[in-house]
Design a protein around this motif. Structure first.
Motif, PDB file in Angstrom:
ATOM      1  N   GLU A  60       0.851  -1.189   0.161  1.00 55.26           N
ATOM      2  CA  GLU A  60       0.040  -0.059   0.171  1.00 55.26           C
ATOM      3  C   GLU A  60       0.785   1.335  -0.027  1.00 55.26           C
ATOM      4  O   GLU A  60       0.623   2.113  -0.736  1.00 55.26           O
ATOM      5  CB  GLU A  60      -0.848  -0.030   1.221  1.00 55.26           C
ATOM      6  CG  GLU A  60      -1.974   0.965   1.367  1.00 55.26           C
ATOM      7  CD  GLU A  60      -2.787   0.870   2.606  1.00 55.26           C
ATOM      8  OE1 GLU A  60      -3.469  -0.088   2.845  1.00 55.26           O
ATOM      9  OE2 GLU A  60      -2.639   1.779   3.449  1.00 55.26           O
ATOM     10  N   PHE A  61       1.947   1.280   0.744  1.00 53.07           N
ATOM     11  CA  PHE A  61       2.869   2.340   0.908  1.00 53.07           C
ATOM     12  C   PHE A  61       3.415   2.403  -0.533  1.00 53.07           C
ATOM     13  O   PHE A  61       3.529   3.639  -1.082  1.00 53.07           O
ATOM     14  CB  PHE A  61       4.087   2.297   1.828  1.00 53.07           C
ATOM     15  CG  PHE A  61       4.814   3.056   1.672  1.00 53.07           C
ATOM     16  CD1 PHE A  61       5.027   4.224   2.215  1.00 53.07           C
ATOM     17  CD2 PHE A  61       6.522   2.733   1.266  1.00 53.07           C
ATOM     18  CE1 PHE A  61       5.969   5.445   2.342  1.00 53.07           C
ATOM     19  CE2 PHE A  61       7.569   3.750   1.390  1.00 53.07           C
ATOM     20  CZ  PHE A  61       7.353   4.869   1.767  1.00 53.07           C
ATOM     21  N   TYR A  62       4.006   1.714  -1.069  1.00 54.84           N
ATOM     22  CA  TYR A  62       4.516   1.610  -2.498  1.00 54.84           C
ATOM     23  C   TYR A  62       3.410   2.110  -3.399  1.00 54.84           C
ATOM     24  O   TYR A  62       3.698   3.232  -4.179  1.00 54.84           O
ATOM     25  CB  TYR A  62       4.825   0.070  -3.034  1.00 54.84           C
ATOM     26  CG  TYR A  62       5.299   0.106  -4.303  1.00 54.84           C
ATOM     27  CD1 TYR A  62       6.375   0.797  -4.871  1.00 54.84           C
ATOM     28  CD2 TYR A  62       4.648  -0.596  -5.390  1.00 54.84           C
ATOM     29  CE1 TYR A  62       6.901   0.820  -6.190  1.00 54.84           C
ATOM     30  CE2 TYR A  62       5.132  -0.860  -6.664  1.00 54.84           C
ATOM     31  CZ  TYR A  62       6.332  -0.044  -7.068  1.00 54.84           C
ATOM     32  OH  TYR A  62       6.758  -0.195  -8.291  1.00 54.84           O
ATOM     33  N   GLU A  63       2.069   1.860  -3.636  1.00 53.24           N
ATOM     34  CA  GLU A  63       0.971   2.311  -4.353  1.00 53.24           C
ATOM     35  C   GLU A  63       0.812   3.960  -4.135  1.00 53.24           C
ATOM     36  O   GLU A  63       0.809   4.532  -4.957  1.00 53.24           O
ATOM     37  CB  GLU A  63      -0.108   1.381  -4.392  1.00 53.24           C
ATOM     38  CG  GLU A  63       0.025   0.146  -4.713  1.00 53.24           C
ATOM     39  CD  GLU A  63       0.515   0.039  -6.320  1.00 53.24           C
ATOM     40  OE1 GLU A  63       0.218   0.898  -6.983  1.00 53.24           O
ATOM     41  OE2 GLU A  63       1.335  -1.067  -6.698  1.00 53.24           O
ATOM     42  N   GLN A  64       0.709   4.212  -2.825  1.00 52.63           N
ATOM     43  CA  GLN A  64       0.274   5.261  -2.569  1.00 52.63           C
ATOM     44  C   GLN A  64       1.326   6.230  -2.249  1.00 52.63           C
ATOM     45  O   GLN A  64       0.949   7.742  -2.427  1.00 52.63           O
ATOM     46  CB  GLN A  64      -0.687   5.509  -1.216  1.00 52.63           C
ATOM     47  CG  GLN A  64      -1.956   4.330  -1.290  1.00 52.63           C
ATOM     48  CD  GLN A  64      -2.520   4.852  -0.067  1.00 52.63           C
ATOM     49  OE1 GLN A  64      -2.466   5.329   0.766  1.00 52.63           O
ATOM     50  NE2 GLN A  64      -3.920   3.990  -0.078  1.00 52.63           N
ATOM     51  N   VAL A  65       2.483   6.037  -1.958  1.00 52.33           N
ATOM     52  CA  VAL A  65       3.354   7.032  -1.775  1.00 52.33           C
ATOM     53  C   VAL A  65       4.641   6.867  -2.709  1.00 52.33           C
ATOM     54  O   VAL A  65       5.264   8.049  -3.222  1.00 52.33           O
ATOM     55  CB  VAL A  65       3.981   6.945  -0.240  1.00 52.33           C
ATOM     56  CG1 VAL A  65       5.095   7.791   0.087  1.00 52.33           C
ATOM     57  CG2 VAL A  65       2.709   7.019   0.762  1.00 52.33           C
ATOM     58  N   ALA A  66       5.234   5.765  -2.893  1.00 54.51           N
ATOM     59  CA  ALA A  66       6.439   5.554  -3.331  1.00 54.51           C
ATOM     60  C   ALA A  66       6.175   5.582  -4.903  1.00 54.51           C
ATOM     61  O   ALA A  66       7.364   6.277  -5.588  1.00 54.51           O
ATOM     62  CB  ALA A  66       6.844   3.977  -2.936  1.00 54.51           C
ATOM     63  N   ARG A  67       5.254   5.337  -5.394  1.00 57.36           N
ATOM     64  CA  ARG A  67       5.212   5.341  -7.104  1.00 57.36           C
ATOM     65  C   ARG A  67       4.758   6.953  -7.430  1.00 57.36           C
ATOM     66  O   ARG A  67       3.958   7.108  -8.122  1.00 57.36           O
ATOM     67  CB  ARG A  67       4.190   4.308  -7.523  1.00 57.36           C
ATOM     68  CG  ARG A  67       4.400   3.158  -7.586  1.00 57.36           C
ATOM     69  CD  ARG A  67       3.353   2.224  -8.399  1.00 57.36           C
ATOM     70  NE  ARG A  67       3.629   2.385 -10.015  1.00 57.36           N
ATOM     71  CZ  ARG A  67       4.282   1.887 -10.715  1.00 57.36           C
ATOM     72  NH1 ARG A  67       5.153   0.729 -10.214  1.00 57.36           N
ATOM     73  NH2 ARG A  67       4.477   2.129 -11.919  1.00 57.36           N
ATOM     74  N   GLN A  68       5.663   7.677  -7.182  1.00 55.38           N
ATOM     75  CA  GLN A  68       5.569   8.966  -7.416  1.00 55.38           C
ATOM     76  C   GLN A  68       7.095   9.479  -8.024  1.00 55.38           C
ATOM     77  O   GLN A  68       7.871   9.008  -7.653  1.00 55.38           O
ATOM     78  CB  GLN A  68       5.138   9.775  -6.399  1.00 55.38           C
ATOM     79  CG  GLN A  68       5.547   9.764  -4.826  1.00 55.38           C
ATOM     80  CD  GLN A  68       7.211  10.325  -4.762  1.00 55.38           C
ATOM     81  OE1 GLN A  68       7.254  11.523  -5.185  1.00 55.38           O
ATOM     82  NE2 GLN A  68       7.782   9.684  -4.055  1.00 55.38           N
ATOM     83  N   THR A  69       6.819  10.537  -8.514  1.00 54.66           N
ATOM     84  CA  THR A  69       8.188  11.013  -9.406  1.00 54.66           C
ATOM     85  C   THR A  69       8.830  12.052  -8.701  1.00 54.66           C
ATOM     86  O   THR A  69       9.837  12.596  -9.507  1.00 54.66           O
ATOM     87  CB  THR A  69       7.858  11.137 -10.717  1.00 54.66           C
ATOM     88  OG1 THR A  69       6.750  12.121 -11.006  1.00 54.66           O
ATOM     89  CG2 THR A  69       7.334   9.736 -11.471  1.00 54.66           C
ATOM     90  N   ARG A  70       8.414  12.747  -7.798  1.00 57.37           N
ATOM     91  CA  ARG A  70       8.957  14.221  -7.246  1.00 57.37           C
ATOM     92  C   ARG A  70       9.805  13.894  -6.127  1.00 57.37           C
ATOM     93  O   ARG A  70      11.150  14.253  -6.513  1.00 57.37           O
ATOM     94  CB  ARG A  70       7.852  14.918  -6.978  1.00 57.37           C
ATOM     95  CG  ARG A  70       6.859  15.248  -8.130  1.00 57.37           C
ATOM     96  CD  ARG A  70       6.115  16.474  -8.084  1.00 57.37           C
ATOM     97  NE  ARG A  70       5.233  16.646  -9.105  1.00 57.37           N
ATOM     98  CZ  ARG A  70       3.961  16.674  -9.164  1.00 57.37           C
ATOM     99  NH1 ARG A  70       3.242  16.390  -8.118  1.00 57.37           N
ATOM    100  NH2 ARG A  70       3.606  16.879 -10.493  1.00 57.37           N
ATOM    101  N   THR A  71       9.308  13.540  -5.031  1.00 61.08           N
ATOM    102  CA  THR A  71      10.100  13.839  -3.562  1.00 61.08           C
ATOM    103  C   THR A  71      11.447  13.186  -3.789  1.00 61.08           C
ATOM    104  O   THR A  71      12.308  13.272  -2.886  1.00 61.08           O
ATOM    105  CB  THR A  71       9.595  13.940  -2.352  1.00 61.08           C
ATOM    106  OG1 THR A  71       8.773  12.636  -2.276  1.00 61.08           O
ATOM    107  CG2 THR A  71       8.355  14.806  -2.580  1.00 61.08           C
TER     108      THR A  71
END
Lengths: 397, 225
Positions: A183-194
Motif C-alpha cells: 500500500e505504501f508503494y502504491e500510495q507514496v512510493a510510486r511518485q516521481t517527485r520527492t
C-alpha cells in the motif's frame, strides 16, 4: 503483569503502586522519537485521538465536530501570532472533550487552539488556509470511526492517509504488514517527485535510503501508532535496524517485525558543486541486496522477532529482472520476506509499467512516422512481437 | 555577565559557592528557560524551575551529562536550592530572563514566573554552540520540561514526598539528600533504570525514555486516580 507482582526495594521514597502502574501502562510513555519532532507528534496524537474515539464509541457518543491537530515546530510563536488560546494540558486526559478543537502543536500534549470551534470539513479547510498551515502535517479525527492524516499537509499533492478506527482490531500479522508495504508503494512510493533529484538522469536525492526510510516510518506510524511502537534506527546487536515494529503488551497476538530498507540505483548522487556521476554496477546492486537480507535476518534472530522484511526500492532503469531474482533468491535462503519496489522516474514510465501494450508506444509512433513517409500501410504481420513480462521494457527517460 | 562566566567548567560539589559553580547553574537555568520557551511552556514558576533543575541533576547520567549539584537540603514540599535563586534573580535583573508575573503567596512568599529575555535567546544559542555537553544538557532539559509539563507540573510541584531520593524516609527533614556520593544513593536514577528494564520488550531508548518514565512515575504517584 499484575500490580501485586511488582515489588521494588532500595528505591527510597518510591511509591510501589505508582511504579507498578507505570510498568503496566508504560507503553504510552515509551517514545518513538525525540520530543518536539514530527514523528513523536504523529505517534502521540494518532494514539490519543484513536483512544478518544474508542472512549466515545464505548460511551455510545458521537463526535459532533472534527478534531484537528497540526504539527508546527514553532507552534508557540505561531499560536501567539494567530491570537489563539494556549492549552498546555490539551490531550493529557482521555476523557476531556475535544469536539471542534483545532490546534497547532509540536508536543505529545498541549497546543494553541482556535478560540472558536471548527464545525465541519469546510471550516477546517478555511482555517488551514487562513492560518497558512497547508504544508504542515495534519491529523484529523472526523468521526468516532475515521481518522485522516495528511503527512505533507492539505496542500501537498500526496493522497491523505485514511485510518479506519474499529473496536474489533484485526490481527496484525506478517501478511498484513506485507500488504501495508504494498500500500505504501502504491500510495507514496510510486511518485516521481520527492525521491528524485533529477528524474531524467535517474539521480536520486541524497541520501536516498534515509529519505525513503523516513517516509515509510511516518506511514507505519500513522497506521499502527495506537497498537505498536514503530521505531527507527533501533540498536540491535552490533548494528542498527532501519525500522522495527513492536506490538504493545496489550496486543500480544500481533506480530513483531524488523524492516531493512535498501536502495538500488544506477549512479551515486553527485556531491554538491560537482557533476561527475559515479556508476553503480549491477553486481554492486546485487551485493547490496544480499547484505540487506543478511542484516534483517540477523536482527530478527537476535531480537527474536516474528518476521524480517527486506524492502528494496529500486531506482535503476529498466525494471531489471536480475535484481528481482537477487531479492527473491537471497530472501528465500534466510526465510526473509523480500520485495523489490521499482520506482518509476516519469509518468510515461509509470504508464508503460502498469499498462503495457503489445506494441510500445515509442516504436508505434516511429512506425507510424515511417508509414507516413512511405505512404503505405504495413500488414498486421509486420508489427513487433508482444513483450513478455520477463523482458524489461527499454526505459530511457 | 559574559558568556565565559556562564560556560566555565563545573567544579566539584564542594565548590558550589564558587564562581565556576555559579556559572554552571546560570547556564543550566538559561538552557532550561530557553528550551521551555522553545516548546511553548513559559513562563516557568520558581517552584517549577527548581523541581526541573533538581530532576535534571538526578537524571543527568542518562544523558551523559555532568551534574552541577549532587545534594539538596530536605526542607519543604519540593526540592529547592537556596543558593541558586540569587543566580536566577541576577539573570532576571540582567535582562537574560524576564519575570512575566509574580504570585504573592501566604506569609509574604513570592513566586516569580520566568520567560526568556531579549538577551536570553542569544546567550542560549551561544551556550548550545559551545559544546556537545551543552547540547546534551539542553536535550535532557527539553525532555524533562516536556515530560513534566505535559503531566503533573502544571498543577503541582510538591514532588517531595514521592520522589525516590527526596522522599526517602531514611533522610530526615533538615538533613541533606545526597544522591552523588555513591551510585546506589541516586534512587531516582535507579528507579528510571528499573522501569526501562521492566519495559525492555518495547525497546525503550535509555536516555529519553528514562526521563519520561520517571516523570510518568511522579505523575501517577501524585494522582493515583
Amino acid at each position: 503483569m499484575s500490580t501485586s507482582t511488582i515489588t521494588v526495594t532500595g528505591l527510597g521514597g518510591a511509591n510501589q503502586q505508582a511504579v507498578a502502574a507505570v510498568v503496566n501502562n508504560g507503553a504510552a510513555v515509551v517514545s518513538v522519537a525525540d520530543v518536539g519532532t514530527k514523528e513523536s507528534f504523529l505517534d502521540a496524537w494518532t494514539r490519543r485521538l484513536a483512544d478518544h474515539a474508542r472512549l466515545l464509541r464505548a460511551k455510545g457518543e458521537a463526535l459532533p465536530h472534527p478534531v484537528v491537530l497540526v504539527y508546527v515546530p514553532t507552534w508557540a510563536q505561531v499560536g501567539k501570532d494567530l491570537g489563539w488560546d494556549r492549552r498546555p494540558m490539551l490531550g493529557s486526559r482521555l476523557a476531556d472533550p475535544l469536539s471542534g478543537t483545532f490546534g497547532v502543536g509540536a508536543l505529545n500534549a498541549g497546543a494553541f487552539t482556535k478560540p472558536q470551534s471548527v464545525l465541519d470539513v469546510r471550516d477546517v479547510e478555511q482555517t488551514i488556509a487562513q492560518a497558512g498551515l497547508g504544508s504542515c502535517l495534519t491529523i484529523a479525527l472526523m468521526s468516532t470511526t475515521e481518522l485522516w492524516i495528511w503527512m505533507q499537509g492539505l496542500d501537498a499533492e500526496v493522497q491523505p492517509f485514511q485510518k479506519p478506527l474499529d473496536d474489533a482490531l484485526a490481527l496484525l500479522d506478517l501478511q498484513t504488514l506485507e500488504d501495508k508495504l504494498s500500500e505504501f508503494y502504491e500510495q507514496v512510493a510510486r511518485q516521481t517527485r520527492t525521491w528524485w533529484k533529477d528524474a531524467k538522469k535517474r539521480i536520486t536525492v541524497s541520501p536516498p535510503e534515509a529519505i525513503v526510510q523516513n517516509d515509510l516510518w511516518l506511514y507505519l506510524l500513522g497506521a499502527y501508532a495506537e497498537r505498536a511502537k514503530v521505531k527507527q534506527e533501533t540498536g540491535i546487536g552490533n548494528g542498527r535496524a532501519d525500522l522495527t515494529l513492536t506490538p504493545d503488551p496489550s496486543r500480544a497476538l500481533d506480530s513483531s517485525a524488523v524492516f531493512e530498507l535498501k536502495v538500488t540505483r544506477d549512479c551515486h548522487t553527485p556531491k554538491p558543486g560537482t557533476k561527475n556521476l559515479t556508476k553503480i554496477s549491477l553486481e554492486e546492486n546485487i551485493a547490496w541486496i544480499a547484505s540487506g537480507v543478511q542484516q534483517t535476518a540477523a536482527y530478527r534472530d537476535h531480537e527474536k522477532l516474528d518476521g524480517a522484511f527486506l524492502c528494496v526500492y529500486d531506482f535503476c532503469a529498466g525494471n531489471r529482472s536480475e535484481l528481482e531474482k537477487a531479492v527473491q533468491d537471497s530472501s528465500l535462503q534466510l526465510n526473509v520476506i523480500g520485495h523489490r519496489y521499482w520506482i518509476t522516474a516519469s509518468n510515461e514510465e509509470h504508464r508503460k509499467h502498469r499498462f503495457p501494450l503489445s506494441q510500445p508506444a515509442a516504436s508505434a509512433a516511429k512506425t507510424k512516422t515511417r508509414r507516413k513517409s512511405r505512404g503505405t500501410t504495413p500488414p498486421v504481420s509486420a508489427m513487433p512481437p508482444t513483450i513478455s513480462p520477463a523482458q524489461p521494457p527499454q526505459n530511457k527517460p | 555577565m559574559s558568556q565565559d562566566s556562564l560556560l566555565n567548567p563545573a567544579g566539584p560539589d564542594e565548590a558550589s559557592s564558587s564562581l565556576e559553580s555559579a556559572g554552571m547553574w546560570k547556564a543550566w537555568v538559561v538552557l532550561c528557560i530557553y528550551e521551555s520557551q522553545r516548546m511553548g511552556l513559559t513562563p516557568v514558576s520558581t517552584a517549577q524551575l527548581h523541581v526541573i533543575l533538581y530532576l535534571a541533576n538526578t537524571l543527568a547520567d542518562l544523558f551523559g551529562v555532568t551534574r552541577v549539584r549532587g545534594r539538596v537540603l530536605k526542607r519543604g514540599l519540593y526540592p529547592f536550592f537556596p543558593d541558586v535563586q540569587p543566580e536566577v534573580d541576577r539573570l532576571a535583573f540582567a535582562g537574560v530572563l524576564v519575570i512575566e508575573h509574580v504570585e504573592f503567596g501566604a506569609k509574604g512568599h513570592l513566586a516569580a514566573h520566568y520567560a526568556l529575555g531579549e538577551r536570553g535567546g542569544q546567550i542560549g544559542q551561544a551556550i548550545l554552540a559551545h559544546s556537545m555537553e551543552a547540547q546534551r544538557t539542553a536535550q535532557l532539559l527539553r525532555e524533562l520540561v516536556c515530560a513534566c509539563f505535559g503531566r503533573f507540573l502544571y498543577e503541582r510541584a510538591d514532588i517531595g514526598a514521592i520522589d525516590a531520593n527526596y522522599g526517602d524516609a531514611l533522610v530526615l527533614d533538615g538533613e541533606v539528600v545526597d544522591f552523588s556520593e555513591w551510585r546506589s544513593d541516586n534512587k531516582n536514577l535507579g528507579l528510571a533504570r528499573l522501569l526501562i528494564e521492566k519495559l525492555r520488550a518495547l525497546r525503550p531508548d535509555a536516555q529519553r525514555d528514562g526521563v519520561r518514565l520517571y516523570c510518568d512515575y511522579l505523575d501517577k504517584a501524585l494522582d493515583p486516580a
